[in-house]
Design a protein around this motif. Structure first.
Motif, PDB file in Angstrom:
ATOM      1  N   GLY A   1     -30.048 -49.853  15.768  1.00 17.29           N
ATOM      2  CA  GLY A   1     -29.744 -48.932  14.674  1.00 17.29           C
ATOM      3  C   GLY A   1     -28.244 -48.797  14.532  1.00 17.29           C
ATOM      4  O   GLY A   1     -27.492 -49.113  15.461  1.00 17.29           O
ATOM      5  N   GLN A   2     -27.787 -48.365  13.383  1.00 22.56           N
ATOM      6  CA  GLN A   2     -26.357 -48.242  13.168  1.00 22.56           C
ATOM      7  C   GLN A   2     -26.023 -46.941  12.462  1.00 22.56           C
ATOM      8  O   GLN A   2     -26.869 -46.322  11.830  1.00 22.56           O
ATOM      9  N   GLN A   3     -24.780 -46.530  12.594  1.00 23.69           N
ATOM     10  CA  GLN A   3     -24.286 -45.332  11.945  1.00 23.69           C
ATOM     11  C   GLN A   3     -22.796 -45.524  11.679  1.00 23.69           C
ATOM     12  O   GLN A   3     -22.062 -45.976  12.556  1.00 23.69           O
ATOM     13  N   THR A   4     -22.367 -45.207  10.480  1.00 25.52           N
ATOM     14  CA  THR A   4     -20.948 -45.284  10.144  1.00 25.52           C
ATOM     15  C   THR A   4     -20.356 -43.878  10.170  1.00 25.52           C
ATOM     16  O   THR A   4     -20.836 -42.979   9.471  1.00 25.52           O
ATOM     17  N   LEU A   5     -19.330 -43.706  11.005  1.00 23.10           N
ATOM     18  CA  LEU A   5     -18.631 -42.431  11.083  1.00 23.10           C
ATOM     19  C   LEU A   5     -17.378 -42.495  10.223  1.00 23.10           C
ATOM     20  O   LEU A   5     -16.622 -43.473  10.296  1.00 23.10           O
ATOM     21  N   SER A   6     -17.134 -41.480   9.435  1.00 27.17           N
ATOM     22  CA  SER A   6     -15.910 -41.439   8.653  1.00 27.17           C
ATOM     23  C   SER A   6     -14.750 -41.000   9.543  1.00 27.17           C
ATOM     24  O   SER A   6     -14.938 -40.304  10.539  1.00 27.17           O
ATOM     25  N   ARG A   7     -13.566 -41.424   9.170  1.00 31.39           N
ATOM     26  CA  ARG A   7     -12.380 -41.008   9.898  1.00 31.39           C
ATOM     27  C   ARG A   7     -12.229 -39.486   9.854  1.00 31.39           C
ATOM     28  O   ARG A   7     -11.820 -38.864  10.832  1.00 31.39           O
ATOM     29  N   GLN A   8     -12.595 -38.875   8.735  1.00 28.23           N
ATOM     30  CA  GLN A   8     -12.508 -37.435   8.621  1.00 28.23           C
ATOM     31  C   GLN A   8     -13.437 -36.733   9.620  1.00 28.23           C
ATOM     32  O   GLN A   8     -13.066 -35.720  10.220  1.00 28.23           O
ATOM     33  N   ALA A   9     -14.642 -37.288   9.793  1.00 30.43           N
ATOM     34  CA  ALA A   9     -15.587 -36.683  10.735  1.00 30.43           C
ATOM     35  C   ALA A   9     -15.059 -36.753  12.162  1.00 30.43           C
ATOM     36  O   ALA A   9     -15.195 -35.808  12.941  1.00 30.43           O
ATOM     37  N   ILE A  10     -14.456 -37.911  12.508  1.00 31.92           N
ATOM     38  CA  ILE A  10     -13.929 -38.079  13.856  1.00 31.92           C
ATOM     39  C   ILE A  10     -12.717 -37.173  14.084  1.00 31.92           C
ATOM     40  O   ILE A  10     -12.572 -36.542  15.133  1.00 31.92           O
ATOM     41  N   ASP A  11     -11.838 -37.079  13.057  1.00 36.07           N
ATOM     42  CA  ASP A  11     -10.615 -36.296  13.205  1.00 36.07           C
ATOM     43  C   ASP A  11     -10.866 -34.794  13.189  1.00 36.07           C
ATOM     44  O   ASP A  11     -10.286 -34.044  13.968  1.00 36.07           O
ATOM     45  N   ARG A  12     -11.768 -34.362  12.272  1.00 41.38           N
ATOM     46  CA  ARG A  12     -11.840 -32.933  12.017  1.00 41.38           C
ATOM     47  C   ARG A  12     -13.232 -32.328  12.250  1.00 41.38           C
ATOM     48  O   ARG A  12     -13.404 -31.117  12.143  1.00 41.38           O
ATOM     49  N   GLY A  13     -14.196 -33.173  12.568  1.00 41.06           N
ATOM     50  CA  GLY A  13     -15.540 -32.656  12.785  1.00 41.06           C
ATOM     51  C   GLY A  13     -15.706 -32.039  14.162  1.00 41.06           C
ATOM     52  O   GLY A  13     -14.924 -32.279  15.074  1.00 41.06           O
ATOM     53  N   THR A  14     -16.741 -31.230  14.313  1.00 43.26           N
ATOM     54  CA  THR A  14     -17.081 -30.614  15.595  1.00 43.26           C
ATOM     55  C   THR A  14     -18.496 -31.034  15.969  1.00 43.26           C
ATOM     56  O   THR A  14     -19.448 -30.784  15.232  1.00 43.26           O
ATOM     57  N   GLY A  15     -18.643 -31.688  17.112  1.00 40.97           N
ATOM     58  CA  GLY A  15     -19.966 -32.109  17.579  1.00 40.97           C
ATOM     59  C   GLY A  15     -20.523 -33.321  16.871  1.00 40.97           C
ATOM     60  O   GLY A  15     -21.703 -33.648  17.031  1.00 40.97           O
ATOM     61  N   ILE A  16     -19.698 -34.011  16.065  1.00 36.26           N
ATOM     62  CA  ILE A  16     -20.187 -35.161  15.300  1.00 36.26           C
ATOM     63  C   ILE A  16     -20.627 -36.280  16.242  1.00 36.26           C
ATOM     64  O   ILE A  16     -21.709 -36.866  16.106  1.00 36.26           O
ATOM     65  N   GLU A  17     -19.771 -36.604  17.228  1.00 34.69           N
ATOM     66  CA  GLU A  17     -20.082 -37.710  18.138  1.00 34.69           C
ATOM     67  C   GLU A  17     -21.358 -37.430  18.915  1.00 34.69           C
ATOM     68  O   GLU A  17     -22.211 -38.300  19.091  1.00 34.69           O
ATOM     69  N   GLU A  18     -21.507 -36.198  19.381  1.00 37.15           N
ATOM     70  CA  GLU A  18     -22.692 -35.822  20.146  1.00 37.15           C
ATOM     71  C   GLU A  18     -23.950 -35.976  19.305  1.00 37.15           C
ATOM     72  O   GLU A  18     -24.975 -36.491  19.767  1.00 37.15           O
ATOM     73  N   THR A  19     -23.885 -35.557  18.053  1.00 37.57           N
ATOM     74  CA  THR A  19     -25.039 -35.644  17.161  1.00 37.57           C
ATOM     75  C   THR A  19     -25.428 -37.099  16.909  1.00 37.57           C
ATOM     76  O   THR A  19     -26.613 -37.453  16.922  1.00 37.57           O
ATOM     77  N   VAL A  20     -24.430 -37.959  16.685  1.00 36.98           N
ATOM     78  CA  VAL A  20     -24.700 -39.375  16.418  1.00 36.98           C
ATOM     79  C   VAL A  20     -25.332 -40.034  17.642  1.00 36.98           C
ATOM     80  O   VAL A  20     -26.351 -40.736  17.540  1.00 36.98           O
TER      81      VAL A  20
END
Length: 484
Positions: free
Chosen positions: A255-274
């Motif tokens: 499976g794949q998922q594309t993370l936006s640079r904005q999500a990585i820079d300014r998101g909270t818990g994005i990596e954990e959710t993915v």
């Protein structure tokens, strides 16, 4: 030497295991007593009495272990608290007269046992690991790259060999395209909705071979023979034994998922959710493949027993109306096919079917005994376990119930039927990559849109076909959408 965080985590795991041992003995004791009640026996058998006595001993030891582990855990937590206080005090800057300062040669770094780069104490759900993967690709982050490099060196030490070489060298696109995910993350349980892998968890586990895209199994299809000798010196029976090669393919779930640079820079818990979601989807896809794949999946290879009554009941004096009678029929077929080479151990069904069975009444009592309630004359036992936590109950003939919502509910001409599978766990074979069954890969095809592509994948193979008719199933219009 382990760090204090690692000791605490170890004690917590040890405590959970001891608690599970204690709880499991209680469940088994209840099951033995319930079985005696269901069979109308005034006392348990000698074997059952011996087993109950043994279970009480195991339970008592588990209680003692729990008390001791709790004491160790409390001590470790006190030590951690003191270490935290000491570290905070050490950060305080106090000016010291020059005459009292230690000479420069004493200001050296001393290296002791180092903890893992990524471990539950500092990265419980893998967010830091995934963030480092993304930042290394987005910005060529030196610190992230260094941590990933150190992590891979640790993996090579702990899991050396061809497997690690393949993991680290899978891709040619750039550095870090075949990263091994920290093993503790693969064991993480997530609460979000997913069918997960209840059936896969009971299968007979094997390590996937390091090379090749198939698993080959030799099946003896023509047996030798033995017959009575007609007369003295007459020719004895002779049949040449022959085998047929059974080949099961190695498959890839990904499976794949594309993370936006904005999500990585300014998101909270994005990596954990993915990370969380990709792992749960991987587990669900693997499990659904085992059950539903055409030709080789469990539904495709199982021998069918039809249940077509218009007024289905779980237990009934009329065999045609009794789902339990059909399950017994499927069980008999599996045993006849395997004899000493396997025995039916589990009934795998959708959660809606298990709850329908629990809804059926015998007079004024449930047809299946409920947790904490033992009633004579009931037709099974519900142990009250949660989804994906092992056996949910025991049918009257001893089959353990596995609830799995990857069991399809769209069978039949009306696409509203489910199926119940009767299987011997020893003949449900599953090969997976050892230690770290899943890898994560990051690439940059979406750089122009400020994106980082993460791909999770794993290899597996399975087989339910070593013996013809070795799996059974019950299906038909009697298993249409249940009415409660």
């Amino acid at each position: 030497m382990a760090t204090i965080d690692e000791l605490i985590a170890s004690h917590e795991v040890e405590l959970e295991a001891a608690q599970k041992r204690r709880d499991k003995t209680t469940i088994e004791i209840k099951a033995i007593l319930a079985l005696a009640g269901q069979e109308g026996r005034s006392a348990v058998t000698a074997d059952e009495d011996w087993r109950v006595t043994e279970l009480f001993g195991i339970r008592d030891k588990a209680k003692v272990d729990i008390k001791g582990i709790q004491q160790k855990l409390e001590t470790a937590q006190r030590v951690k608290s003191e270490e935290t206080e000491a570290a905070d005090a050490a950060k305080e800057v106090v000016k010291t007269p020059a005459a009292n300062r230690k000479p420069a040669y004493d200001q050296v770094a001393r290296i002791g046992a180092e903890e893992r780069t990524y471990h539950p104490g500092v990265d419980r759900k893998g967010a830091t690991f995934l963030r480092d993967v993304a930042r290394q690709f987005l910005y060529n982050d030196v610190m992230a790259s260094e941590r990933l490099s150190r992590h891979m060196a640790e993996e090579r030490v702990e899991r050396a060999g061809k497997y690690m070489e393949r993991a680290a060298g899978d891709s040619l696109t750039s550095n870090w395209t075949g990263l091994v995910v920290p093993q503790y993350i693969t064991e993480m349980k997530a609460p979000a909705i997913a069918a997960l892998r209840p059936f896969a968890n009971i299968c007979n586990k094997h390590d996937l071979p390091a090379d090749g895209m198939s698993v080959n199994i030799s099946r003896v299809t023509t047996a030798s023979s033995v017959a009575l000798q007609a007369t003295e010196l007459a020719a004895v029976s002779a049949t040449s034994l022959d085998d047929t090669l059974l080949t099961e393919n190695v498959q890839t779930a990904a499976g794949q998922q594309t993370l936006s640079r904005q999500a990585i820079d300014r998101g909270t818990g994005i990596e954990e959710t993915v990370m969380d979601d990709l792992y749960r989807r991987y587990a669900t896809t693997l499990d659904s493949t085992l059950l539903n794949q055409a030709t080789t999946g469990l539904s495709a290879v199982a021998t069918a027993t039809a249940f077509t009554t218009a007024t289905p009941a779980f237990m009934s004096a009329t065999a045609a109306d009794s789902l339990y009678g059909k399950i017994i029929g499927a069980t008999a077929g599996v045993e006849a096919a395997l004899l000493a080479y396997g025995f039916p151990t589990h009934a795998v069904m959708n959660s809606r079917r298990w709850h329908w069975i629990n809804s059926k009444l015998s007079a004024l009592w449930p047809g299946v005994s409920q947790p904490g309630i033992t009633v004579e004359g009931t037709g099974g036992l519900n142990v009250g376990a949660g989804y994906n936590e092992g056996s949910r109950g025991i049918l009257p003939n001893g089959l353990q119930v596995i609830v799995d919502n990857s069991v399809a509910t769209n069978f039949g001409t009306a696409t509203s039927e489910d199926e119940i599978y009767v299987v011997p766990a020893s003949e449900c074979h599953l090969w997976e990559d050892p230690n770290a069954p899943v890898f994560i890969r990051a690439e940059q095809p979406a750089a122009a849109t400020l994106g980082v592509l993460l791909v999770l994948y794993g290899y597996f193979a399975y087989s339910f076909r070593r013996y013809a008719n070795g799996m059974g199933k019950v299906g038909g219009t009697g298993l249409a959408t249940p009415a409660f």
